[in-house]
Design a protein around this motif. Structure first.
Motif, PDB file in Angstrom:
ATOM      1  N   TYR A   1       2.442  11.968 -11.623  1.00 13.49           N
ATOM      2  CA  TYR A   1       2.752  11.469 -10.282  1.00 13.49           C
ATOM      3  C   TYR A   1       2.743   9.941 -10.270  1.00 13.49           C
ATOM      4  O   TYR A   1       3.648   9.316  -9.725  1.00 13.49           O
ATOM      5  N   CYS A   2       1.736   9.345 -10.877  1.00 18.34           N
ATOM      6  CA  CYS A   2       1.651   7.879 -10.939  1.00 18.34           C
ATOM      7  C   CYS A   2       2.869   7.299 -11.635  1.00 18.34           C
ATOM      8  O   CYS A   2       3.461   6.326 -11.152  1.00 18.34           O
ATOM      9  N   ASN A   3       3.261   7.882 -12.763  1.00 17.88           N
ATOM     10  CA  ASN A   3       4.441   7.398 -13.477  1.00 17.88           C
ATOM     11  C   ASN A   3       5.698   7.519 -12.623  1.00 17.88           C
ATOM     12  O   ASN A   3       6.510   6.595 -12.565  1.00 17.88           O
ATOM     13  N   GLU A   4       5.842   8.646 -11.963  1.00 21.24           N
ATOM     14  CA  GLU A   4       7.036   8.874 -11.135  1.00 21.24           C
ATOM     15  C   GLU A   4       7.101   7.889  -9.969  1.00 21.24           C
ATOM     16  O   GLU A   4       8.121   7.253  -9.732  1.00 21.24           O
TER      17      GLU A   4
ATOM     18  N   SER B   1      -4.951  17.384 -13.173  1.00 23.11           N
ATOM     19  CA  SER B   1      -5.240  15.994 -13.552  1.00 23.11           C
ATOM     20  C   SER B   1      -4.066  15.380 -14.297  1.00 23.11           C
ATOM     21  O   SER B   1      -3.710  14.221 -14.061  1.00 23.11           O
ATOM     22  N   ALA B   2      -3.459  16.158 -15.190  1.00 25.97           N
ATOM     23  CA  ALA B   2      -2.274  15.670 -15.903  1.00 25.97           C
ATOM     24  C   ALA B   2      -1.140  15.401 -14.915  1.00 25.97           C
ATOM     25  O   ALA B   2      -0.403  14.407 -15.048  1.00 25.97           O
ATOM     26  N   GLU B   3      -1.015  16.248 -13.898  1.00 26.74           N
ATOM     27  CA  GLU B   3       0.003  16.047 -12.868  1.00 26.74           C
ATOM     28  C   GLU B   3      -0.239  14.746 -12.105  1.00 26.74           C
ATOM     29  O   GLU B   3       0.715  14.106 -11.655  1.00 26.74           O
TER      30      GLU B   3
ATOM     31  N   PRO C   1       6.323  -4.122  -8.591  1.00 27.52           N
ATOM     32  CA  PRO C   1       5.015  -4.218  -9.251  1.00 27.52           C
ATOM     33  C   PRO C   1       3.822  -4.306  -8.299  1.00 27.52           C
ATOM     34  O   PRO C   1       2.800  -3.660  -8.518  1.00 27.52           O
ATOM     35  N   GLN C   2       3.931  -5.072  -7.229  1.00 25.79           N
ATOM     36  CA  GLN C   2       2.796  -5.247  -6.322  1.00 25.79           C
ATOM     37  C   GLN C   2       2.529  -4.002  -5.481  1.00 25.79           C
ATOM     38  O   GLN C   2       1.498  -3.898  -4.838  1.00 25.79           O
ATOM     39  N   GLN C   3       3.443  -3.044  -5.484  1.00 26.18           N
ATOM     40  CA  GLN C   3       3.279  -1.822  -4.696  1.00 26.18           C
ATOM     41  C   GLN C   3       2.797  -0.652  -5.535  1.00 26.18           C
ATOM     42  O   GLN C   3       2.480   0.393  -4.988  1.00 26.18           O
ATOM     43  N   ARG C   4       2.747  -0.808  -6.825  1.00 24.59           N
ATOM     44  CA  ARG C   4       2.454   0.310  -7.715  1.00 24.59           C
ATOM     45  C   ARG C   4       1.014   0.772  -7.609  1.00 24.59           C
ATOM     46  O   ARG C   4       0.114   0.023  -7.285  1.00 24.59           O
ATOM     47  N   LEU C   5       0.842   2.029  -7.930  1.00 29.06           N
ATOM     48  CA  LEU C   5      -0.457   2.676  -7.899  1.00 29.06           C
ATOM     49  C   LEU C   5      -1.149   2.457  -9.240  1.00 29.06           C
ATOM     50  O   LEU C   5      -0.599   2.799 -10.289  1.00 29.06           O
ATOM     51  N   ILE C   6      -2.321   1.859  -9.220  1.00 31.08           N
ATOM     52  CA  ILE C   6      -3.124   1.714 -10.433  1.00 31.08           C
ATOM     53  C   ILE C   6      -4.078   2.898 -10.464  1.00 31.08           C
ATOM     54  O   ILE C   6      -4.948   3.011  -9.595  1.00 31.08           O
TER      55      ILE C   6
ATOM     56  N   LEU D   1       0.808  -1.220   0.000  1.00 30.36           N
ATOM     57  CA  LEU D   1       0.000   0.000   0.000  1.00 30.36           C
ATOM     58  C   LEU D   1       0.841   1.269   0.000  1.00 30.36           C
ATOM     59  O   LEU D   1       0.319   2.365   0.192  1.00 30.36           O
ATOM     60  N   THR D   2       2.118   1.136  -0.260  1.00 30.56           N
ATOM     61  CA  THR D   2       3.034   2.271  -0.206  1.00 30.56           C
ATOM     62  C   THR D   2       2.569   3.441  -1.059  1.00 30.56           C
ATOM     63  O   THR D   2       2.472   4.569  -0.575  1.00 30.56           O
ATOM     64  N   ALA D   3       2.277   3.219  -2.315  1.00 30.40           N
ATOM     65  CA  ALA D   3       1.896   4.308  -3.211  1.00 30.40           C
ATOM     66  C   ALA D   3       0.584   4.951  -2.770  1.00 30.40           C
ATOM     67  O   ALA D   3       0.431   6.174  -2.843  1.00 30.40           O
TER      68      ALA D   3
END
Length: 134
Positions: free
Chosen positions: A61-64, A55-57, A71-76, A20-22
């Motif tokens: 932010y998600c990409n950064e 919204s673009a930011e 992978p299991q910690q990434r923000l979808i 749940l880090t992201a």
């Protein structure tokens, strides 16, 4: 990557605290930025431009964030995480969409971008297809 423990007949991995880090980073950042108050985007061309830029930011932010996590910690990206980043609620987004056609179109495009990511993940069996429906 090591195989993770599963449950629900092997269809779901057991949640690890770091998974749940992201999400927690996003929530803390948003709460600090907005002080627990709903952000306001004026009903004007300038307000719409600010809303679209923010919204673009969110996608940036998600990409950064995702570039530094497992992978299991990434923000979808989804509507709830977008709203949290923006400092608004889903109800507020719905109200903004009623302002005029420009607001409605901009919000529809952003929501389509959010769905695009979930659809691709579902089509590549990275998330359960049932999740894509929501």
């Amino acid at each position: 990557m090591a195989k993770r423990e599963t449950y629900n007949k092997g269809s779901c991995e057991v949640l690890e605290p770091d998974d749940l880090t992201a999400l927690t980073q996003l929530a803390v950042s948003s709460l600090k930025r907005h002080g627990g108050q709903i952000a306001k985007y004026e009903n004007s061309q300038a307000g719409l431009e600010q809303f679209v830029q923010k919204s673009a930011e969110f996608f940036e932010y998600c990409n950064e964030v995702n570039s530094t996590l497992e992978p299991q910690q990434r923000l979808i990206p989804d509507v709830e995480s977008w709203c949290c980043f923006m400092g608004v609620t889903r109800v507020t987004i719905h109200q903004y969409a009623k302002r005029n056609q420009q607001w409605s179109d901009a919000i529809a495009m952003i929501k389509e971008a959010l769905l695009m990511g979930k659809k691709q993940l579902a089509m590549h069996n990275r998330i359960p297809s049932l999740i894509f429906l929501f």
